[in-house]
Design an enzyme around this catalytic site. Structure first.
Site, mmCIF file in Angstrom:
data_model
loop_
_atom_site.group_PDB
_atom_site.id
_atom_site.type_symbol
_atom_site.label_atom_id
_atom_site.label_comp_id
_atom_site.label_asym_id
_atom_site.label_seq_id
_atom_site.Cartn_x
_atom_site.Cartn_y
_atom_site.Cartn_z
ATOM 1 N N SER A 17 59.130 25.552 31.684
ATOM 2 C CA SER A 17 58.332 24.350 31.398
ATOM 3 C C SER A 17 58.712 23.713 30.070
ATOM 4 C CB SER A 17 56.856 24.715 31.371
ATOM 5 O OG SER A 17 56.477 25.296 32.592
ATOM 6 N N THR A 44 58.866 30.777 34.324
ATOM 7 C CA THR A 44 57.756 31.659 34.693
ATOM 8 C C THR A 44 56.688 30.913 35.473
ATOM 9 O OG1 THR A 44 58.131 32.999 32.721
ATOM 10 C CG2 THR A 44 55.972 33.188 33.753
ATOM 11 N N CYS A 45 56.272 29.766 34.977
ATOM 12 C CA CYS A 45 55.130 29.073 35.584
ATOM 13 C C CYS A 45 55.385 28.737 37.046
ATOM 14 C CB CYS A 45 54.819 27.800 34.794
ATOM 15 S SG CYS A 45 53.487 26.856 35.524
ATOM 16 N N LYS A 53 50.807 32.081 41.691
ATOM 17 C CA LYS A 53 49.520 32.765 41.483
ATOM 18 C C LYS A 53 48.370 31.950 42.056
ATOM 19 C CE LYS A 53 47.057 31.649 38.459
ATOM 20 N NZ LYS A 53 47.206 31.937 37.041
ATOM 21 N N TYR A 179 44.362 38.125 31.300
ATOM 22 C CA TYR A 179 44.488 37.096 32.332
ATOM 23 C C TYR A 179 45.060 37.654 33.645
ATOM 24 C CZ TYR A 179 44.154 32.959 29.195
ATOM 25 O OH TYR A 179 43.747 31.958 28.350
ATOM 26 N N ILE A 180 46.237 38.272 33.526
ATOM 27 C CA ILE A 180 46.952 38.639 34.753
ATOM 28 C C ILE A 180 46.203 39.746 35.486
ATOM 29 C CG2 ILE A 180 49.123 39.607 35.639
ATOM 30 C CD1 ILE A 180 50.605 38.033 33.504
ATOM 31 N N GLU A 183 43.116 38.214 37.255
ATOM 32 C CA GLU A 183 43.508 37.295 38.325
ATOM 33 C C GLU A 183 44.050 38.056 39.536
ATOM 34 O OE1 GLU A 183 44.397 33.253 35.746
ATOM 35 O OE2 GLU A 183 46.113 34.344 36.518
ATOM 36 N N THR A 313 51.400 27.261 29.776
ATOM 37 C CA THR A 313 52.351 26.231 30.192
ATOM 38 C C THR A 313 52.107 24.867 29.533
ATOM 39 O OG1 THR A 313 52.757 27.338 32.263
ATOM 40 C CG2 THR A 313 53.211 24.971 32.216
ATOM 41 N N ALA A 343 41.966 28.349 31.408
ATOM 42 C CA ALA A 343 41.180 28.866 32.537
ATOM 43 C C ALA A 343 41.724 30.212 32.941
ATOM 44 C CB ALA A 343 41.254 27.904 33.714
ATOM 45 N N HIS A 438 24.339 14.216 40.267
ATOM 46 C CA HIS A 438 23.476 15.132 41.000
ATOM 47 C C HIS A 438 23.779 15.103 42.494
ATOM 48 C CE1 HIS A 438 19.949 17.617 41.446
ATOM 49 N NE2 HIS A 438 19.554 16.841 42.443
ATOM 50 N N GLU A 443 26.471 19.069 36.045
ATOM 51 C CA GLU A 443 25.404 18.299 35.380
ATOM 52 C C GLU A 443 24.651 19.166 34.373
ATOM 53 O OE1 GLU A 443 22.061 17.005 37.906
ATOM 54 O OE2 GLU A 443 22.756 18.423 39.402
HETATM 55 P P1 NDP Z 1 46.967 39.423 28.076
HETATM 56 O O1 NDP Z 1 47.357 39.446 26.663
HETATM 57 O O2 NDP Z 1 45.998 38.406 28.551
HETATM 58 O O3 NDP Z 1 46.399 40.851 28.494
HETATM 59 C C1 NDP Z 1 47.122 42.027 28.280
HETATM 60 C C2 NDP Z 1 46.206 43.196 28.573
HETATM 61 O O4 NDP Z 1 46.965 44.376 28.482
HETATM 62 C C3 NDP Z 1 45.066 43.295 27.591
HETATM 63 O O5 NDP Z 1 43.914 43.677 28.279
HETATM 64 C C4 NDP Z 1 45.542 44.378 26.637
HETATM 65 O O6 NDP Z 1 44.514 45.127 26.091
HETATM 66 C C5 NDP Z 1 46.340 45.259 27.569
HETATM 67 N N1 NDP Z 1 47.370 45.992 26.862
HETATM 68 C C6 NDP Z 1 48.350 45.495 26.082
HETATM 69 N N2 NDP Z 1 49.118 46.469 25.592
HETATM 70 C C7 NDP Z 1 48.603 47.617 26.053
HETATM 71 C C8 NDP Z 1 48.933 48.977 25.868
HETATM 72 N N3 NDP Z 1 49.958 49.339 25.117
HETATM 73 N N4 NDP Z 1 48.181 49.904 26.493
HETATM 74 C C9 NDP Z 1 47.144 49.531 27.251
HETATM 75 N N5 NDP Z 1 46.773 48.269 27.475
HETATM 76 C C10 NDP Z 1 47.495 47.320 26.874
HETATM 77 O O7 NDP Z 1 48.346 39.359 28.864
HETATM 78 P P2 NDP Z 1 48.684 39.130 30.405
HETATM 79 O O8 NDP Z 1 49.818 40.012 30.681
HETATM 80 O O9 NDP Z 1 47.464 39.228 31.236
HETATM 81 O O10 NDP Z 1 49.172 37.631 30.402
HETATM 82 C C11 NDP Z 1 50.180 37.211 29.480
HETATM 83 C C12 NDP Z 1 49.889 35.831 28.974
HETATM 84 O O11 NDP Z 1 50.203 34.899 29.966
HETATM 85 C C13 NDP Z 1 48.417 35.574 28.643
HETATM 86 O O12 NDP Z 1 48.096 35.931 27.341
HETATM 87 C C14 NDP Z 1 48.287 34.115 28.876
HETATM 88 O O13 NDP Z 1 48.608 33.463 27.681
HETATM 89 C C15 NDP Z 1 49.301 33.837 29.940
HETATM 90 N N6 NDP Z 1 48.658 33.686 31.250
HETATM 91 C C16 NDP Z 1 47.834 32.628 31.445
HETATM 92 C C17 NDP Z 1 47.203 32.452 32.654
HETATM 93 C C18 NDP Z 1 46.292 31.285 32.841
HETATM 94 O O14 NDP Z 1 46.383 30.350 32.056
HETATM 95 N N7 NDP Z 1 45.398 31.298 33.813
HETATM 96 C C19 NDP Z 1 47.393 33.372 33.763
HETATM 97 C C20 NDP Z 1 48.258 34.465 33.440
HETATM 98 C C21 NDP Z 1 48.873 34.599 32.223
HETATM 99 P P3 NDP Z 1 43.663 44.613 24.814
HETATM 100 O O15 NDP Z 1 42.696 43.616 25.323
HETATM 101 O O16 NDP Z 1 43.026 45.846 24.334
HETATM 102 O O17 NDP Z 1 44.653 44.051 23.853
#
Ligand code: NDP
Length: 453
Positions: A17, A44-45, A53, A179-180, A183, A313, A343, A438, A443
């Site tokens: 992107s 990626t997106c 997704k 997030y991932i 989802e 993105t 979101a 409404h 609302e």
């Molecule tokens: P996130 O940062 O959202 O979540 C990563 C998760 O993995 C957290 O819960 C984190 O725990 C955990 N984690 C990280 N390292 C370790 C570890 N060493 N041991 C155990 N748990 C661990 O990343 P995602 O992979 O879900 O997504 C990547 C990015 O992509 C997001 O941050 C977002 O910016 C983007 N994205 C956006 C979406 C959207 O807009 N709808 C959808 C999907 C991805 P902890 O909370 O403790 O740090």
């Protein structure tokens, strides 16, 4: 602006992107632009993120719609789901979008070089055997999913793999709470799998507003997702019949068809040659940049998930566009990451703009909280036991709305509109002056009158 000393005015590494936007806007400003991509245009997106997704989220929501239909007098016969058909349909759409990206670049006059780019020095990129020189280089290589470093981690999958599984999994373990993780937990549950979400802390979505976390978790629980909190896998082994046996840190173990690591993403900079050009990186190898996306090297810039900013993105698009305008359009455009709406396409979905209540209380002397939790009208007849959440945070000193959060159907569609109001700095009084539509859930956002805190 045109430089003859180099092959290009701008060479972009990465056709996702941010890279594609920067390339075509720069070309539109008259720059000679080349771009390399080692995989499929769209990044990626488009190829293995937001787009497929969301298509899977749509697919997974039909099971709920079939259930809800009964309350409206429908009797839905036996239903079945074909994973193979869905993957094929998804692939057709991704291929179409990939071609659109190719056409956008071609029409803009950007030359695409298939292959991985490696920095040779501050003006040179190697793509395959070819050395390409450019006055400016933009790094837009994005990130890659990260797996836990445990024995048997290679037996797990990451989100990239989840879109094309050869067989549909009946028992799914999702590791992570971001997030991932949420989802995909919703997607697999909606499509019929038994889903367990395994997270190292006490509740999903750590950096989100506390009420959002609570209401999303409740909705996921009511859909039958099992949570294993304060716990992590310590080892994965393969059983004789090809399943994944997982040992957990609390001493328990379980068997699953797949283990999905959703444990964050790291910048895809391995082998990129950052050190050859002297580009500085920060924690986790993220490329350090300033508000003009400038790296530590004068001729090299970076946008998107490879940088230490917000990995979304639309943010990468904004960063790529701002870079192009500033460097080639004669427009001074620093990036602006204030009030970025986002979101989570969990089930139920959530969407937010501005501060969480926890952040607001840290940053403001006084905060007024407006909150409404209610059963969405659609669920009254269907009997679904689920609440929606609407929440507004107001700075007590200025009356400005500084945070807005929605959990429930169409949360993202609502927040996109309200993000304009928050971004514009509108006040709670402005919200109160706005007439509701409404009957809608939205609302509530203009009719909440009593602060709850
Ligand atoms: P996130 O940062 O959202 O979540 C990563 C998760 O993995 C957290 O819960 C984190 O725990 C955990 N984690 C990280 N390292 C370790 C570890 N060493 N041991 C155990 N748990 C661990 O990343 P995602 O992979 O879900 O997504 C990547 C990015 O992509 C997001 O941050 C977002 O910016 C983007 N994205 C956006 C979406 C959207 O807009 N709808 C959808 C999907 C991805 P902890 O909370 O403790 O740090």
């Amino acid at each position: 602006m045109t430089t003859t000393k180099f092959d290009y005015d701008l060479f972009v590494i990465g056709g996702g992107s941010g890279g594609v936007r920067a390339a075509r806007i720069s070309a539109g400003h008259g720059a000679r632009v080349g771009l390399c991509e080692e995989s499929r245009l769209g990044g990626t997106c488009v190829i293995r993120g937001c787009v497929p997704k969301k298509l899977l989220v749509f697919a997974s929501q039909f099971s709920e719609a079939f259930e809800d239909a009964a309350g409206y007098g429908w009797s839905v016969g036996e239903t079945s789901f074909s994973w193979t058909d869905m993957v094929a349909a998804k692939e057709r759409e991704i291929t179409r979008l990939e071609a659109v990206y190719g056409r956008l670049l071609a029409n803009a006059g950007v030359e695409v070089h298939p292959g991985r780019g490696t920095l040779v020095d501050e003006h040179t990129v190697l793509v395959g055997e070819r050395r390409i020189t450019a006055e400016k280089i933009l790094i837009a290589v994005g990130g890659r999913p990260y797996r836990l470093d445990i024995p048997g981690a290679e037996l797990g999958i990451v989100s990239d793999d989840a879109f094309d599984l050869p067989e549909y999994p009946q028992r799914v373990l999702v590791v992570g709470g971001g997030y991932i993780a949420v989802e995909f937990a919703g997607i697999f549950r909606g499509l019929g799998s038994q889903v367990t979400l395994n997270y190292r802390r006490e509740r999903i979505l750590r950096s989100f507003d506390g009420d959002v976390r609570r209401v999303v978790e409740a909705g996921m629980l009511s859909r039958g997702i099992e949570f294993r909190y304060n716990n992590l896998p310590t080892r994965i082994t393969e059983t004789p019949d090809g399943k994944r046996r997982v040992d957990f840190s609390d001493g328990a173990s379980g068997e699953f068809d797949i283990v999905l690591f959703a444990t964050g993403r790291h910048p895809y900079t391995g082998g990129l040659g950052l050190e050859n050009a002297g580009v500085a990186t920060g924690p986790k190898g993220l490329v350090a940049v300033d508000e003009y996306s400038r790296t530590s090297v004068q001729s090299i810039f970076a946008v998107g998930d490879v940088t230490d900013r917000i990995a979304l993105t639309p943010v990468a698009l904004m960063e790529g566009h701002a870079f192009a305008d500033t460097q080639f359009g004669g427009i001074d455009r620093p990036v602006d990451h204030a009030n970025v709406p986002a979101a989570v396409f969990s089930q139920p979905p959530s969407s937010s703009v501005g501060l969480t209540e926890e952040e607001a209380r840290n940053q403001c002397d006084s905060v007024r909280v407006f909150r409404s939790e209610f059963t969405p009208m659609k669920y009254t007849l269907s009997g679904r036991d689920e609440k929606a959440l609407m929440k507004i945070l107001v700075d007590g000193a200025t009356d400005r709305v500084i945070g807005l959060h929605v959990v429930g159907p169409e949360a993202a569609e609502m927040v996109q509109g309200f993000a304009v109001a928050v971004r514009a700095g509108l006040t709670k009084t402005d919200f109160d002056r706005t007439i509701g539509i409404h009957p809608t859930s939205a609302e509530e956002l203009v009719t909440m009158r009593e602060a709850v805190a």
